[in-house]
Design a protein around this motif. Structure first.
Motif, PDB file in Angstrom:
ATOM      1  N   ASP A   1      -9.804  69.909  60.256  1.00  0.00           N
ATOM      2  CA  ASP A   1     -10.966  69.246  60.225  1.00  0.00           C
ATOM      3  C   ASP A   1     -11.381  68.619  59.203  1.00  0.00           C
ATOM      4  O   ASP A   1     -10.882  68.715  58.065  1.00  0.00           O
ATOM      5  CB  ASP A   1     -11.992  70.442  60.556  1.00  0.00           C
ATOM      6  CG  ASP A   1     -12.389  71.160  59.691  1.00  0.00           C
ATOM      7  OD1 ASP A   1     -13.138  70.894  58.675  1.00  0.00           O
ATOM      8  OD2 ASP A   1     -11.925  72.578  59.627  1.00  0.00           O
ATOM      9  N   GLU A   2     -12.440  67.564  59.201  1.00  0.00           N
ATOM     10  CA  GLU A   2     -13.070  66.644  58.420  1.00  0.00           C
ATOM     11  C   GLU A   2     -13.379  67.359  56.971  1.00  0.00           C
ATOM     12  O   GLU A   2     -13.023  66.941  55.807  1.00  0.00           O
ATOM     13  CB  GLU A   2     -13.970  65.888  58.689  1.00  0.00           C
ATOM     14  CG  GLU A   2     -14.048  64.713  57.841  1.00  0.00           C
ATOM     15  CD  GLU A   2     -15.191  63.575  58.659  1.00  0.00           C
ATOM     16  OE1 GLU A   2     -15.141  62.421  58.610  1.00  0.00           O
ATOM     17  OE2 GLU A   2     -16.169  64.223  59.594  1.00  0.00           O
ATOM     18  N   ASP A   3     -14.219  68.549  57.142  1.00  0.00           N
ATOM     19  CA  ASP A   3     -14.625  69.061  55.710  1.00  0.00           C
ATOM     20  C   ASP A   3     -13.603  69.765  54.843  1.00  0.00           C
ATOM     21  O   ASP A   3     -13.756  69.652  53.874  1.00  0.00           O
ATOM     22  CB  ASP A   3     -15.828  70.564  56.384  1.00  0.00           C
ATOM     23  CG  ASP A   3     -17.050  69.513  56.990  1.00  0.00           C
ATOM     24  OD1 ASP A   3     -17.334  68.560  56.823  1.00  0.00           O
ATOM     25  OD2 ASP A   3     -17.808  70.302  57.754  1.00  0.00           O
ATOM     26  N   LEU A   4     -12.726  70.465  55.748  1.00  0.00           N
ATOM     27  CA  LEU A   4     -11.774  71.094  55.274  1.00  0.00           C
ATOM     28  C   LEU A   4     -10.740  70.019  54.280  1.00  0.00           C
ATOM     29  O   LEU A   4     -10.273  70.250  53.113  1.00  0.00           O
ATOM     30  CB  LEU A   4     -10.833  72.088  56.064  1.00  0.00           C
ATOM     31  CG  LEU A   4      -9.683  72.757  55.356  1.00  0.00           C
ATOM     32  CD1 LEU A   4     -10.212  73.694  54.520  1.00  0.00           C
ATOM     33  CD2 LEU A   4      -8.799  73.449  56.664  1.00  0.00           C
ATOM     34  N   ALA A   5     -10.541  69.008  55.142  1.00  0.00           N
ATOM     35  CA  ALA A   5      -9.591  67.766  54.546  1.00  0.00           C
ATOM     36  C   ALA A   5     -10.432  67.366  53.213  1.00  0.00           C
ATOM     37  O   ALA A   5      -9.690  67.199  52.073  1.00  0.00           O
ATOM     38  CB  ALA A   5      -9.623  66.707  55.430  1.00  0.00           C
ATOM     39  N   GLU A   6     -11.752  67.040  53.329  1.00  0.00           N
ATOM     40  CA  GLU A   6     -12.508  66.654  52.240  1.00  0.00           C
ATOM     41  C   GLU A   6     -12.581  67.538  51.038  1.00  0.00           C
ATOM     42  O   GLU A   6     -12.195  67.332  49.882  1.00  0.00           O
ATOM     43  CB  GLU A   6     -14.037  66.321  52.544  1.00  0.00           C
ATOM     44  CG  GLU A   6     -14.800  65.594  51.340  1.00  0.00           C
ATOM     45  CD  GLU A   6     -16.209  65.189  52.142  1.00  0.00           C
ATOM     46  OE1 GLU A   6     -17.036  65.106  51.090  1.00  0.00           O
ATOM     47  OE2 GLU A   6     -16.251  65.211  53.039  1.00  0.00           O
ATOM     48  N   ASP A   7     -12.621  68.878  51.305  1.00  0.00           N
ATOM     49  CA  ASP A   7     -12.578  70.157  50.297  1.00  0.00           C
ATOM     50  C   ASP A   7     -11.237  69.930  49.610  1.00  0.00           C
ATOM     51  O   ASP A   7     -10.982  70.303  48.244  1.00  0.00           O
ATOM     52  CB  ASP A   7     -13.254  71.414  50.872  1.00  0.00           C
ATOM     53  CG  ASP A   7     -13.002  72.498  50.011  1.00  0.00           C
ATOM     54  OD1 ASP A   7     -13.832  72.358  48.820  1.00  0.00           O
ATOM     55  OD2 ASP A   7     -12.218  73.431  50.025  1.00  0.00           O
ATOM     56  N   ARG A   8     -10.210  70.007  50.415  1.00  0.00           N
ATOM     57  CA  ARG A   8      -8.815  70.052  49.658  1.00  0.00           C
ATOM     58  C   ARG A   8      -8.214  68.914  49.482  1.00  0.00           C
ATOM     59  O   ARG A   8      -7.055  68.676  48.847  1.00  0.00           O
ATOM     60  CB  ARG A   8      -7.853  70.832  50.812  1.00  0.00           C
ATOM     61  CG  ARG A   8      -8.505  72.096  51.396  1.00  0.00           C
ATOM     62  CD  ARG A   8      -8.286  73.100  50.281  1.00  0.00           C
ATOM     63  NE  ARG A   8      -8.644  74.456  50.756  1.00  0.00           N
ATOM     64  CZ  ARG A   8      -8.159  75.364  51.516  1.00  0.00           C
ATOM     65  NH1 ARG A   8      -6.921  75.174  51.599  1.00  0.00           N
ATOM     66  NH2 ARG A   8      -8.704  76.408  51.705  1.00  0.00           N
ATOM     67  N   GLY A   9      -8.984  67.648  49.507  1.00  0.00           N
ATOM     68  CA  GLY A   9      -8.465  66.224  49.166  1.00  0.00           C
ATOM     69  C   GLY A   9      -7.261  65.944  50.081  1.00  0.00           C
ATOM     70  O   GLY A   9      -6.280  65.039  49.680  1.00  0.00           O
ATOM     71  N   TRP A  10      -7.156  66.281  51.527  1.00  0.00           N
ATOM     72  CA  TRP A  10      -6.127  65.797  52.280  1.00  0.00           C
ATOM     73  C   TRP A  10      -6.521  64.550  53.294  1.00  0.00           C
ATOM     74  O   TRP A  10      -7.615  64.370  53.345  1.00  0.00           O
ATOM     75  CB  TRP A  10      -5.892  66.982  53.336  1.00  0.00           C
ATOM     76  CG  TRP A  10      -5.635  68.184  52.787  1.00  0.00           C
ATOM     77  CD1 TRP A  10      -4.784  68.346  51.494  1.00  0.00           C
ATOM     78  CD2 TRP A  10      -5.393  69.739  53.316  1.00  0.00           C
ATOM     79  NE1 TRP A  10      -4.530  69.746  51.211  1.00  0.00           N
ATOM     80  CE2 TRP A  10      -4.879  70.414  52.218  1.00  0.00           C
ATOM     81  CE3 TRP A  10      -6.076  70.076  54.484  1.00  0.00           C
ATOM     82  CZ2 TRP A  10      -4.782  71.900  52.653  1.00  0.00           C
ATOM     83  CZ3 TRP A  10      -5.903  71.512  54.738  1.00  0.00           C
ATOM     84  CH2 TRP A  10      -5.427  72.296  53.918  1.00  0.00           C
ATOM     85  N   LYS A  11      -5.270  63.910  53.601  1.00  0.00           N
ATOM     86  CA  LYS A  11      -5.592  62.641  54.558  1.00  0.00           C
ATOM     87  C   LYS A  11      -4.229  62.994  54.899  1.00  0.00           C
ATOM     88  O   LYS A  11      -3.148  63.653  55.118  1.00  0.00           O
ATOM     89  CB  LYS A  11      -5.825  61.612  53.707  1.00  0.00           C
ATOM     90  CG  LYS A  11      -4.813  61.165  52.590  1.00  0.00           C
ATOM     91  CD  LYS A  11      -5.116  59.844  51.777  1.00  0.00           C
ATOM     92  CE  LYS A  11      -3.906  59.488  50.956  1.00  0.00           C
ATOM     93  NZ  LYS A  11      -4.381  58.123  50.197  1.00  0.00           N
ATOM     94  N   VAL A  12      -4.277  62.011  56.126  1.00  0.00           N
ATOM     95  CA  VAL A  12      -2.993  61.517  56.997  1.00  0.00           C
ATOM     96  C   VAL A  12      -1.744  61.527  56.034  1.00  0.00           C
ATOM     97  O   VAL A  12      -1.905  60.479  55.213  1.00  0.00           O
ATOM     98  CB  VAL A  12      -3.105  60.718  58.176  1.00  0.00           C
ATOM     99  CG1 VAL A  12      -1.772  60.314  58.748  1.00  0.00           C
ATOM    100  CG2 VAL A  12      -4.094  61.268  59.304  1.00  0.00           C
TER     101      VAL A  12
END
Length: 843
Positions: free
Chosen positions: A606-617
């Motif tokens: 999910d977007e919030d988790l990706a933003e928190d961990r600095g993830w992207k595709v």
């Protein structure tokens, strides 16, 4: 002065009756709350103590002892640990326990017990072949996979007897069992209305653990060995991620847990009791203000013959103390009755509570007396102080001295300041990240400000009703004039009702918005026709998903499996789904990627988790699964999560091999014929018409949410009804005293031709106008507070939007009108019965 005050109380006992009732109701609610929670808490505590009487030391898995190599739950206890425990020098016996969920339907197919409290366990015979925890009342203990024993309360409620065949559901599939025994137990869950089914140990291990494993071990100490001494011996044999506690500590912990659980209920009920008292304060202050106003001549004459200001004030306060004491003592007795009645009410609804005596603590007695007396005295202090300022010369003038212009300006200025600061704080709080405290302070200030301003607001708002009141002729015109003649009295009366309706309307607006938001979120996120889960929200057997998948009616299905893991050192739950079809069962908006790449080591987040961990595709991270194995996962999509669907999703084929125990949280289905009653019936029939399993379409999910929120609202309405009842008494009180105050005027009206019917109509219309004035203010403020609270909720609930419950608000306004009509019945009758000549001669 003391004798004078007592004579005044006795002389005005009819006028003070309503004040006594107002204080009595508030005190009764406080006392009833304390008595009820103390009684229930004491009963549960004693029940929990009984449950641990045969336990000196208990060994349990320790989930708080985190294992960095295996982030899953702590392992069950092995047979080898039980064997070691039996050999400890201080142990008289050691019992291996296995517990879990067990749903038992009654003969009508409805679940017995309270969901989460519907439990199952094992019968563990000691050397004499009996389990001391569960004395058999009838029959024998279960000895094979087809036998079960039931607790006596469940057997009585479901009308089961030894020899009956019953369906038991542990994780979905129905187990056909024969009742071979009925036992008694001190188990706190059973005492609280739950159910308990016992299997033989091997069957229980198969259902809730693994062969040779236990969920707990209970030890009894030999004579002369203390619990602490036995615990010290046990600690020497404990494997990793296990813990030992004494029976006393377990009982104390459970008692503390019960106390904490009850404290939430007590705090909530006391909050509503406080609201009722808050409303009562207006009524009490209003009553004493009117009493003092009616006795202006008497008090002025007392000043003229030598009474000091302090003596006059003391006289009024003595009256208040006497009234408060009588009301507090009577309210305490009524509260004890309310406490007993609430317990009986709980039992009558099926939510049984443990047996025990009614507990009336010194705290309940002290708090009730303190609240009743102090509130009444404080409410009477301002009228008493005002009475003391009456100059002796007033004895020669009118008893109805109008309020000065300066006093009105000061009052309106203070009210405007409070209301303005309150509105500013509430508006500012809506844009804050955590604005709950500022909003609460602002709401209180605004309420106070509006209350102070109600005399100013009453004139234009009541004047707006003039066209309607004029329709009723002279009684209508007189009713309007009476309502605005003393704006302070009208304001205090209307404010009592206003506070109750403000809270009721605000809660309704918030609840409606939340319900609509969750419903919209579910419908926007899920495209599945049906969601299948356990009614208790416990784990679902994977056999259910397999059976549904193989049905001809099912087009696509995906079980949802949850597994704890550690990602880059942080605890994170993984959600396992069927990667091939999950895109057809859900409707999530992706900011990057899609479900197309889900499978193997590819996951979506999910977007919030990706933003928190600095993830992207394309980002990758290391995951430690619950079995301790590590893997490198790659992000193939980032979606907008919500309260229903969020976190890390991966394909079940990749997740399942790492699970300690394969269970599903729920199963999502898409059927060939869509949603229909016949399809749902066929699905339920395929699962054995099992009441422990829920088969829900989106309407069912929506109705369940609505039912839950309605249940909560109805409970809040019930508690707030006390405040409204107190407000009704306030209206009755005001009208009754107003009638007494206007006896001469009513006599003159009768003398010049207004008949008894006209007098009744005048009083009723006055009451109706005051009640509707309070109702309009309350509903308006409630909508404002509901909107403001919604602005705080919206950031965490993206689908939230303001929903005005027009139907319910209309009902609230009608109820305000009904309050006005009912409150006027007795005062109107009394006014109509006044003797014309006696009333004209009255001073």
């Amino acid at each position: 002065m003391f004798r004078t005050a007592l004579r005044n109380v006795l002389a005005h006992k009819a006028r003070l009756l309503m004040t006594v009732l107002a204080v009595l109701l508030g005190v009764a609610f406080v006392a009833g709350t304390l008595v009820f929670t103390s009684t229930i808490s004491d009963a549960y505590q004693k029940s929990s103590e009984k449950g641990f009487t045969s336990v000196d030391v208990a060994i349990q898995p320790d989930d708080s002892d985190d294992d960095k190599d295996a982030p899953g739950d702590a392992p069950k206890l092995p047979q080898s640990l039980l064997d070691q425990a039996k050999k400890l020098p201080g142990a008289e016996s050691a019992t291996g326990t296995v517990t879990g969920f067990a749903a038992i339907p009654d003969k009508d197919g409805k679940l017995v017990g309270d969901g989460f409290a519907s439990s199952g366990g094992n019968y563990f015979p000691s050397k004499d072949g009996k389990d001391p925890r569960y004395p058999m009342k009838e029959g024998k203990a279960p000895s094979n996979v087809r036998e079960v024993a039931l607790d006596s309360k469940t057997a009585d409620r479901a009308d089961y007897k030894v020899g009956d065949r019953i369906d038991v559901s542990v994780d979905g599939p129905v187990l056909k069992q024969k009742v071979v025994g009925i036992f008694t137990t001190d188990d706190g869950n059973v005492a609280a209305g739950g159910s308990l089914a016992l299997f033989d140990t091997k069957t229980a291990q198969k259902l809730y653990a693994e062969p040779g494993q236990y969920t707990g071990i209970e030890l009894t100490a030999k004579a002369g060995t203390s619990q602490d001494a036995l615990k010290s011996q046990v600690e020497k044999i404990l494997p990793k991620r296990t813990e030992a506690d004494t029976g006393k500590k377990l009982a104390d912990d459970q008692a503390e847990e019960i106390k904490n659980g009850m404290s939430g209920m007590r705090t909530g009920m006391l909050a509503f009791a406080g609201i009722a008292l808050f409303v009562g304060i207006f009524i009490i202050a209003n009553t004493f203000t009117m009493l003092v106003a009616q006795r202006t001549k008497e008090l002025a004459l007392m000043r003229a013959v030598g009474a000091s200001r302090r003596q006059v004030t003391r006289s009024v306060l003595i009256e208040a103390t006497v009234v408060g004491t009588i009301a507090a003592a009577t309210g305490l007795l009524a509260g004890i009755g309310i406490g007993a009645g609430l317990r009986s009410l709980l039992n009558s609804t099926g939510a049984t509570v443990p047996d025990g005596p009614l507990v009336v603590t010194p705290t309940a007695i002290g708090a009730s007396l303190f609240v009743g007396i102090v509130v009444t005295v404080l409410a009477a202090w301002l009228p008493g102080r005002r009475a003391a300022k009456i100059p002796p010369v007033a004895a020669m003038g009118s008893v109805h001295a109008p309020q000065t212009t300066r006093g009105l300006v000061v009052r309106n200025t203070i009210g405007a300041l409070f209301a303005g600061v309150g509105i500013a704080l509430v508006l500012a709080a809506t844009s804050m990240d955590d604005g709950k405290v500022p909003m609460g302070i602002g709401a209180v200030l605004l309420l106070i400000g509006v209350f102070v301003l109600t005399p100013l607001l009453s004139r234009p708002m009541i004047a707006a009703a003039a066209p309607v009141l004029n329709f009723f002729g002279m009684p209508g015109k007189l009713a309007r004039q009476n309502a605005v003649r003393n704006p302070r009295r009208t304001a205090a009366t209307a404010s009592a009702l206003m506070i109750g309706l403000t809270l009721i309307t605000g809660l309704t607006v918030i609840a409606g918005g939340v319900q609509n938001a969750i419903d919209k979120m579910a419908r926007d996120s899920i495209k599945a026709d049906y969601i299948v889960s356990m009614a208790s929200m416990t784990s679902l057997s994977p056999d259910v998903g397999k059976k549904l998948e193989n049905l001809d009616a099912v087009k696509e299905s995906s079980p949802l499996r949850m597994s704890p893991s550690r990602i880059d050192g942080k605890k994170t739950d993984l959600a396992g789904v069927n990667g091939k079809v999950i895109g057809n069962l859900t409707e999530l908006k992706f900011t990057e990627g899609s479900f197309a790449g889900l499978g193997g080591d590819r996951v979506v987040v999910d977007e919030d988790l990706a933003e928190d961990r600095g993830w992207k595709v394309g980002s990758s991270f290391t995951t430690t699964f619950e079995d301790g194995k590590k893997s490198r996962l790659v992000v193939s999509g980032v979606y907008e999560g919500n309260l229903i669907i969020s976190g890390v999703m991966m394909d079940n084929a990749a997740l399942t091999p790492h699970l300690d125990e394969i269970t599903d949280f729920q199963v999502m289905l898409k059927t060939k014929d869509g949603v229909s009653g016949d399809v749902k019936d066929s699905l339920e029939k395929a699962l054995g018409d099992n009441p422990a399993i829920k088969v829900q379409d989106m309407d069912d999910v929506s109705n369940e949410i609505a039912k839950l929120i309605s249940l909560m609202l109805n409970m809040l309405y019930g508690l707030l009804a006390m405040a409204v009842i107190v407000a009704v008494l306030g209206v009755v009180n005001t009208l009754a005293m107003s009638v007494f105050e206007r006896s001469q005027e009513i006599g003159m009206l009768r003398a010049i031709g207004l008949d008894r019917k006209g007098i009744k109509r005048m009083v009723r219309l006055e009451s109706l106008v005051i009640s509707l004035f309070g109702g309009v203010l309350g509903i308006g403020l409630g909508v404002f507070f509901g909107w403001a609270a919604g602005e705080l909720i919206a950031p965490s609930l993206s689908t939230y939007e303001l929903v005005l419950p027009w139907g319910r608000m209309g009902i609230f306004l009608v109820l305000a009108a009904v309050v006005g009509v009912l409150a006027a019945l007795w005062p109107a009758r009394r006014a109509a019965k006044l003797d014309m000549l006696s009333a004209i001669k009255a001073e």
